[in-house]
Design a protein around this motif. Structure first.
Motif, PDB file in Angstrom:
ATOM      1  N   ILE A 142       1.020  -1.219  -0.185  1.00  0.00           N
ATOM      2  CA  ILE A 142       0.091  -0.035  -0.054  1.00  0.00           C
ATOM      3  C   ILE A 142       0.733   1.202   0.024  1.00  0.00           C
ATOM      4  O   ILE A 142       1.758   1.529   0.998  1.00  0.00           O
ATOM      5  N   ASP A 143       0.621   2.359  -0.902  1.00  0.00           N
ATOM      6  CA  ASP A 143       1.343   3.533  -0.930  1.00  0.00           C
ATOM      7  C   ASP A 143       0.952   4.424  -0.006  1.00  0.00           C
ATOM      8  O   ASP A 143      -0.294   4.898  -0.060  1.00  0.00           O
ATOM      9  N   MET A 144       1.350   4.483   1.154  1.00  0.00           N
ATOM     10  CA  MET A 144       0.780   5.389   2.211  1.00  0.00           C
ATOM     11  C   MET A 144       0.590   6.762   1.827  1.00  0.00           C
ATOM     12  O   MET A 144      -0.058   7.688   2.441  1.00  0.00           O
ATOM     13  N   ASP A 145       1.536   7.429   1.148  1.00  0.00           N
ATOM     14  CA  ASP A 145       1.461   8.624   0.639  1.00  0.00           C
ATOM     15  C   ASP A 145       0.259   8.795   0.060  1.00  0.00           C
ATOM     16  O   ASP A 145      -0.366  10.359   0.192  1.00  0.00           O
ATOM     17  N   ARG A 146      -0.349   8.255  -0.595  1.00  0.00           N
ATOM     18  CA  ARG A 146      -1.649   8.432  -1.329  1.00  0.00           C
ATOM     19  C   ARG A 146      -2.853   7.852  -0.603  1.00  0.00           C
ATOM     20  O   ARG A 146      -4.005   8.101  -0.969  1.00  0.00           O
ATOM     21  N   LEU A 147      -2.539   7.256   0.519  1.00  0.00           N
ATOM     22  CA  LEU A 147      -3.848   6.455   1.159  1.00  0.00           C
ATOM     23  C   LEU A 147      -4.672   7.444   1.751  1.00  0.00           C
ATOM     24  O   LEU A 147      -5.859   7.173   1.844  1.00  0.00           O
ATOM     25  N   SER A 148      -4.213   8.491   2.415  1.00  0.00           N
ATOM     26  CA  SER A 148      -5.022   9.457   3.016  1.00  0.00           C
ATOM     27  C   SER A 148      -6.107  10.133   2.034  1.00  0.00           C
ATOM     28  O   SER A 148      -7.193  10.446   2.504  1.00  0.00           O
ATOM     29  N   THR A 149      -5.599  10.091   0.826  1.00  0.00           N
ATOM     30  CA  THR A 149      -6.495  10.860  -0.098  1.00  0.00           C
ATOM     31  C   THR A 149      -7.959   9.746  -0.742  1.00  0.00           C
ATOM     32  O   THR A 149      -8.737  10.524  -1.190  1.00  0.00           O
ATOM     33  N   SER A 150      -7.589   8.588  -0.258  1.00  0.00           N
ATOM     34  CA  SER A 150      -8.684   7.738  -0.573  1.00  0.00           C
ATOM     35  C   SER A 150      -9.653   7.642   0.552  1.00  0.00           C
ATOM     36  O   SER A 150     -10.741   6.794   0.454  1.00  0.00           O
ATOM     37  N   PHE A 151      -9.790   8.485   1.737  1.00  0.00           N
ATOM     38  CA  PHE A 151     -10.598   8.473   2.703  1.00  0.00           C
ATOM     39  C   PHE A 151     -11.376   9.872   2.588  1.00  0.00           C
ATOM     40  O   PHE A 151     -10.816  10.834   2.248  1.00  0.00           O
ATOM     41  N   ASP A 152     -12.638   9.557   2.723  1.00  0.00           N
ATOM     42  CA  ASP A 152     -13.480  10.827   2.639  1.00  0.00           C
ATOM     43  C   ASP A 152     -13.020  11.948   3.873  1.00  0.00           C
ATOM     44  O   ASP A 152     -12.542  11.651   4.840  1.00  0.00           O
ATOM     45  N   LYS A 153     -13.325  13.132   3.154  1.00  0.00           N
ATOM     46  CA  LYS A 153     -12.827  14.240   4.300  1.00  0.00           C
ATOM     47  C   LYS A 153     -13.756  14.024   5.462  1.00  0.00           C
ATOM     48  O   LYS A 153     -13.508  14.902   6.619  1.00  0.00           O
ATOM     49  N   LYS A 154     -14.844  13.549   5.420  1.00  0.00           N
ATOM     50  CA  LYS A 154     -15.863  13.690   6.358  1.00  0.00           C
ATOM     51  C   LYS A 154     -15.489  12.533   7.447  1.00  0.00           C
ATOM     52  O   LYS A 154     -16.310  12.187   8.425  1.00  0.00           O
ATOM     53  N   LEU A 155     -14.292  11.743   7.347  1.00  0.00           N
ATOM     54  CA  LEU A 155     -14.008  10.790   8.058  1.00  0.00           C
ATOM     55  C   LEU A 155     -14.068  11.320   9.471  1.00  0.00           C
ATOM     56  O   LEU A 155     -13.329  12.101   9.707  1.00  0.00           O
ATOM     57  N   PRO A 156     -14.887  10.690  10.717  1.00  0.00           N
ATOM     58  CA  PRO A 156     -14.770  11.494  12.029  1.00  0.00           C
ATOM     59  C   PRO A 156     -13.267  10.888  12.571  1.00  0.00           C
ATOM     60  O   PRO A 156     -13.243  10.048  13.334  1.00  0.00           O
ATOM     61  N   VAL A 157     -12.151  11.485  12.265  1.00  0.00           N
ATOM     62  CA  VAL A 157     -10.941  11.021  12.817  1.00  0.00           C
ATOM     63  C   VAL A 157     -10.838  11.343  14.092  1.00  0.00           C
ATOM     64  O   VAL A 157     -10.222  10.574  15.075  1.00  0.00           O
ATOM     65  N   LYS A 158     -11.507  12.353  14.760  1.00  0.00           N
ATOM     66  CA  LYS A 158     -11.183  12.356  16.119  1.00  0.00           C
ATOM     67  C   LYS A 158     -12.064  11.237  17.066  1.00  0.00           C
ATOM     68  O   LYS A 158     -11.526  10.876  17.911  1.00  0.00           O
ATOM     69  N   PHE A 159     -13.276  10.916  16.334  1.00  0.00           N
ATOM     70  CA  PHE A 159     -14.120   9.923  16.878  1.00  0.00           C
ATOM     71  C   PHE A 159     -13.183   8.549  16.978  1.00  0.00           C
ATOM     72  O   PHE A 159     -12.915   7.852  17.914  1.00  0.00           O
ATOM     73  N   LEU A 160     -12.788   8.125  15.885  1.00  0.00           N
ATOM     74  CA  LEU A 160     -12.056   6.970  15.537  1.00  0.00           C
ATOM     75  C   LEU A 160     -10.768   6.952  16.354  1.00  0.00           C
ATOM     76  O   LEU A 160     -10.273   5.952  17.000  1.00  0.00           O
ATOM     77  N   GLY A 161      -9.974   8.081  16.102  1.00  0.00           N
ATOM     78  CA  GLY A 161      -8.705   8.064  16.845  1.00  0.00           C
ATOM     79  C   GLY A 161      -8.832   8.102  18.335  1.00  0.00           C
ATOM     80  O   GLY A 161      -8.136   7.412  18.944  1.00  0.00           O
ATOM     81  N   GLY A 162      -9.984   8.827  18.703  1.00  0.00           N
ATOM     82  CA  GLY A 162     -10.108   8.712  20.323  1.00  0.00           C
ATOM     83  C   GLY A 162     -10.579   7.381  20.811  1.00  0.00           C
ATOM     84  O   GLY A 162     -10.317   7.021  21.875  1.00  0.00           O
ATOM     85  N   PHE A 163     -11.407   6.802  20.093  1.00  0.00           N
ATOM     86  CA  PHE A 163     -11.522   5.320  20.318  1.00  0.00           C
ATOM     87  C   PHE A 163     -10.449   4.467  20.539  1.00  0.00           C
ATOM     88  O   PHE A 163     -10.416   3.620  21.544  1.00  0.00           O
ATOM     89  N   GLN A 164      -9.410   4.682  19.643  1.00  0.00           N
ATOM     90  CA  GLN A 164      -8.351   3.746  19.658  1.00  0.00           C
ATOM     91  C   GLN A 164      -7.317   4.252  21.043  1.00  0.00           C
ATOM     92  O   GLN A 164      -6.726   3.329  21.494  1.00  0.00           O
ATOM     93  N   ILE A 165      -7.361   5.487  21.060  1.00  0.00           N
ATOM     94  CA  ILE A 165      -6.589   5.793  22.254  1.00  0.00           C
ATOM     95  C   ILE A 165      -7.239   5.420  23.351  1.00  0.00           C
ATOM     96  O   ILE A 165      -6.256   4.604  24.630  1.00  0.00           O
ATOM     97  N   PHE A 166      -8.361   5.303  23.678  1.00  0.00           N
ATOM     98  CA  PHE A 166      -9.133   5.041  24.945  1.00  0.00           C
ATOM     99  C   PHE A 166      -8.964   3.348  25.025  1.00  0.00           C
ATOM    100  O   PHE A 166      -8.849   3.002  25.915  1.00  0.00           O
ATOM    101  N   LEU A 167      -9.252   2.726  23.867  1.00  0.00           N
ATOM    102  CA  LEU A 167      -8.815   1.355  23.917  1.00  0.00           C
ATOM    103  C   LEU A 167      -7.530   0.918  24.241  1.00  0.00           C
ATOM    104  O   LEU A 167      -7.255   0.029  25.164  1.00  0.00           O
TER     105      LEU A 167
END
Length: 292
Positions: A142-167
């Protein structure tokens, strides 16, 4: 795509061997039945006494059989399905494939180092090795440099990231809460039985906790590696969550006493991981260019 033939061959090997190992674990019979031994620590241990896991405790054997069922009827089909659609160029399938390989890697590391020695030991070693190389090659494809552009900008990164930190924090505190008193009081952890060390806790504290924490932080910062690690953590967590739920049910059926807090925490985490995976998949835009 780079390494796809190697990855495919490794996955076919994993699928074939895990079907055999799981089927034997589930259906093997023979043995004296449940019996008791006294460990070298002077603790009375109930052994499963039947089939492949006859020398394992009732608790660990119940977990092993439950995980074998999940591997056979969920893990292998999911792995082969993800492999098929990865061949069609779908990013969702590639990420799901990588996460599922993470499940197989974690599973067979635990079988190699935790389970009592049995005739399938070398099979577990081969499965651990093939899972590791397939997992590594899948990530490298997987080309990580281009990976972020394949996710919608509306992806709730704070929710998903926060859950992983909490986990990560919750898992760390739960296991340290089990381990710390034994160090301070110089006694054996509850549930160690006739085994030599805490393999699952070691894997979680050494790998799952730091990876989940870092992936959460990097995702909240929208770093490319954050998208990759979060996809792996969440999708590996999906299959592992199913396995843990099955283990809890298996132990309950076997009459194993379990801490209510741990059971509730794991079940809640499993449900949240499923929810997070749905959110993640819904926000992926297919782009074949990120797969090298």
């Amino acid at each position: 795509m780079k390494n796809d033939k190697t990855i495919r061959n490794l996955i076919l090997c994993i699928a074939f061997l895990s079907i055999i190992a799981s089927a034997i674990g589930i259906f093997s019979k023979g043995g004296p039945g449940v019996n008791e031994i006294t460990s070298f620590r002077g603790e009375t241990i109930k052994l499963h006494g039947i089939g492949l896991y006859k020398n394992d405790s009732v608790s660990v054997a119940a977990q092993g059989i439950a995980q074998d069922i999940v591997t056979l009827f969920v893990g292998v089909p999911l792995l082969l399905l993800a492999l098929y659609f990865t061949g069609k160029g779908f990013l969702k399938a590639r990420l799901l494939l990588t996460g599922t390989l993470g499940y197989f890697l974690y599973t067979y590391i635990s079988y190699v180092f935790l389970w009592m020695y049995n005739p399938l030991f070398i099979v577990y070693v081969v499965l651990m090795s093939t899972s590791f190389f397939a997992f590594t090659l899948s990530i490298l494809s997987i080309d990580m440099d281009r990976l972020s552009t394949s996710f919608d900008k509306k992806l709730p990164v704070k929710f998903l990231g926060g859950f992983q930190i909490f986990l990560a924090v919750a898992l760390c505190m739960m296991w340290l809460g089990k381990i710390a008193p034994t160090i301070m009081n110089n006694r054996v952890p509850v549930g160690l039985e006739h085994y030599t060390t805490l393999v699952i806790q070691g894997l979680d504290l050494g790998f799952i906790v730091p990876i989940a924490f870092l992936s959460g932080v990097f995702l909240m910062k929208r770093r490319p590696i954050g998208y990759l690690l979060s996809s792996v953590v969440i999708m590996k967590g999906f299959t592992m969550g199913i396995a843990i739920t099955a283990m809890i049910i298996g132990q309950y059926i076997a009459g194993v006493k379990m801490g209510l807090a741990s059971v509730v925490i794991f079940l809640i985490f499993s449900l949240f991981v499923c929810f997070c995976m749905v959110i993640l998949l819904k926000n992926i835009k297919e782009d074949q260019k990120i797969i090298q």
